[in-house]
Design an enzyme around this catalytic site. Structure first.
Site, PDB file in Angstrom:
ATOM      1  N   ASP A 156       3.308  -6.172   3.629  1.00 24.91           N
ATOM      2  CA  ASP A 156       2.606  -5.407   4.638  1.00 24.91           C
ATOM      3  C   ASP A 156       3.099  -5.536   6.344  1.00 24.91           C
ATOM      4  OD1 ASP A 156       1.698  -2.716   5.440  1.00 24.91           O
ATOM      5  OD2 ASP A 156      -0.535  -3.563   5.654  1.00 24.91           O
ATOM      6  N   HIS A 215       4.949   3.404  12.673  1.00 26.84           N
ATOM      7  CA  HIS A 215       3.914   4.437  12.108  1.00 26.84           C
ATOM      8  C   HIS A 215       4.874   5.672  13.522  1.00 26.84           C
ATOM      9  CE1 HIS A 215      -0.052   2.052  12.078  1.00 26.84           C
ATOM     10  NE2 HIS A 215       0.620   1.791  11.017  1.00 26.84           N
ATOM     11  N   GLU A 236      -4.817   2.135   2.442  1.00 25.73           N
ATOM     12  CA  GLU A 236      -4.840   1.506   4.152  1.00 25.73           C
ATOM     13  C   GLU A 236      -4.944   1.448   4.730  1.00 25.73           C
ATOM     14  OE1 GLU A 236      -3.023  -1.606   6.749  1.00 25.73           O
ATOM     15  OE2 GLU A 236      -2.453  -0.145   6.193  1.00 25.73           O
ATOM     16  N   GLU A 237      -4.282   3.016   6.133  1.00 27.63           N
ATOM     17  CA  GLU A 237      -4.147   2.991   6.771  1.00 27.63           C
ATOM     18  C   GLU A 237      -5.126   3.430   7.214  1.00 27.63           C
ATOM     19  OE1 GLU A 237      -1.551   1.674   8.698  1.00 27.63           O
ATOM     20  OE2 GLU A 237      -0.193   1.427   7.195  1.00 27.63           O
ATOM     21  N   HIS A 251       1.121  -1.679   0.204  1.00 23.98           N
ATOM     22  CA  HIS A 251       0.212   0.432  -0.047  1.00 23.98           C
ATOM     23  C   HIS A 251       1.158   1.152   0.250  1.00 23.98           C
ATOM     24  CE1 HIS A 251       0.465   1.069   4.155  1.00 23.98           C
ATOM     25  NE2 HIS A 251       0.566   0.116   4.784  1.00 23.98           N
ATOM     26  N   ASP A 288       6.367   0.406   6.111  1.00 27.36           N
ATOM     27  CA  ASP A 288       4.798   0.551   6.737  1.00 27.36           C
ATOM     28  C   ASP A 288       4.157   1.962   5.203  1.00 27.36           C
ATOM     29  OD1 ASP A 288       2.596  -0.446   6.946  1.00 27.36           O
ATOM     30  OD2 ASP A 288       2.177   0.989   9.087  1.00 27.36           O
TER      31      ASP A 288
END
Length: 385
Positions: free
Chosen positions: A281, A351, A253-254, A207, A219
């Protein structure tokens, strides 16, 4: 993908949620005359604090049961501090993450039900550092929207110690985020055309979107690169696939999965048949295996190829998750596979502002791309039925 000579490269439009962080957050806790600044980051989807910030007493809990046991009398007007660490005894850090992330996703809602004015959540990482780890949160219906932020693990330890020493400790935080109207964006798709005209497709993807604190290298920049690399390898080797192979960079996606849903909706309308979909992912670390979601017969067929991968240290081929973006394709009958890399370092970066390209090993990244290329080759050449 255009430079590598893929047969077709195109954009697929989709509307996505538009949340912006705004100016950097500020936070400190105060005990008596002592103020200690701590690193925080607003959670994705949170509302802002008032322009002057929020300052209130703070209550530490480890789970929703402890919070509810306190009751509204003790919570109303306070800031709730969720301080349940990821379980360090779990072998899989993804299992540890799943065991702790409910406080990030639903913490604001549960606190607001009891009259809290804000929520602070310990970062989802086993690492002790000063990087707050953001991520998505959501508000339940019918409850006030209170601001919520992640605090770094070092900051969480300091705050917890202060509360235990002085229960009257006050916490202040200010954040400036907002949600704007949905915005246009795109999935990015490249494909190698199949030679048989059978109409089946095999998808490999990652993604494109990432949280805003860093580059989103693990990520999910690594997943996107591996999705392209898997097809590039096959093309470079001169392999002519039976089925059309697609490399898909999914958007959103997030905080909503709009890209994955849009792709699956388009496939259904066009009556495209996806035999399999593979997603990366979980970071660009050393590949260990694949998780499979599909019928028992198809799982068994894929598992029968395990000896071919064992030479390369890939042993974990069996039941597991496929990936969030490709999940909607599973509802259309596709067999889903998720690349499983070594998970031990993933949540060090997940993140957080530390998720930068210098944290990626080129060798590990290439090994994952090669593993995905090998799996695509086997599925395409031998089928799953």
């Amino acid at each position: 993908m255009e430079e590598e000579g893929f047969d077709n490269v195109f954009l697929q439009s989709t509307q996505v949620p538009h949340w912006v962080r705004g100016a950097s957050e500020q936070a400190y806790f105060q005990s008596g005359n002592t103020k200690v600044e701590v690193p925080i980051a607003a959670l994705g989807g949170s509302v802002a604090t008032p322009a002057s910030g929020v300052k209130a007493g703070i209550i530490e809990v480890r789970n929703f049961q402890e919070l509810r046991a306190l009751g509204k009398d003790k919570v109303a007007g306070k800031i709730v501090f969720y301080n349940r660490p990821m379980d360090p005894t779990e072998q899989s850090t993804f299992d540890a993450y799943r065991g702790a992330v409910d406080q990030r996703g639903n913490g604001a809602t549960e606190a607001a039900k009891l009259g809290a004015v804000g929520a602070i959540v310990r970062s989802m990482t086993t690492r002790m550092d000063d990087f707050p780890h953001t991520g998505g949160m959501r508000y339940g219906t019918g409850v006030p929207l209170i601001p919520t932020a992640a605090i770094s693990t070092n900051g969480a330890e300091l705050l917890s110690k202060a509360i235990k020493t002085d229960p009257s400790t006050q916490f202040y935080f200010k954040q400036n985020c907002e949600t704007l109207p949905d915005a246009p964006s795109h999935n990015v798709i490249g494909e190698l055309k199949g030679s048989t005209g059978a109409g089946e497709l095999i998808v490999v993807g990652g993604h494109l979107d990432s949280w805003d604190l860093a580059q989103g290298a693990h990520d999910d920049g690594t997943g996107c690169v591996q999705a392209i690399e898997a097809l590039r390898i096959l093309k470079t080797l001169g392999y002519s696939p039976k089925r059309t192979l697609r490399s898909v960079m999914f958007m959103n996606e997030e905080n909503g999965l709009r890209g994955g849903v849009t792709y699956a909706d388009s496939a259904r309308k066009k009556q495209e048949v996806h035999l399999a979909a593979i997603e990366s992912d979980r970071g660009g670390f050393t590949p260990l295996g694949f998780g499979i979601v599909g019928t028992p017969a198809r799982k068994a067929r894929i598992q029968s190829w395990q000896p071919l991968f064992a030479t390369y240290g890939i042993h974990e081929i069996g039941p597991g998750g496929g990936g969030a973006d490709i999940g909607p394709l599973g509802q259309q009958g596709a067999t889903l596979l998720g690349l499983i890399p070594d998970s031990q370092r993933y949540f060090d970066y997940h993140h957080a502002a530390s998720d930068t390209f210098d944290a990626v090993s080129k060798r590990e990244l290439e090994m994952g791309g090669a593993a995905m290329a090998a799996m695509i080759y086997l599925i395409d050449k031998y089928g799953l039925d």
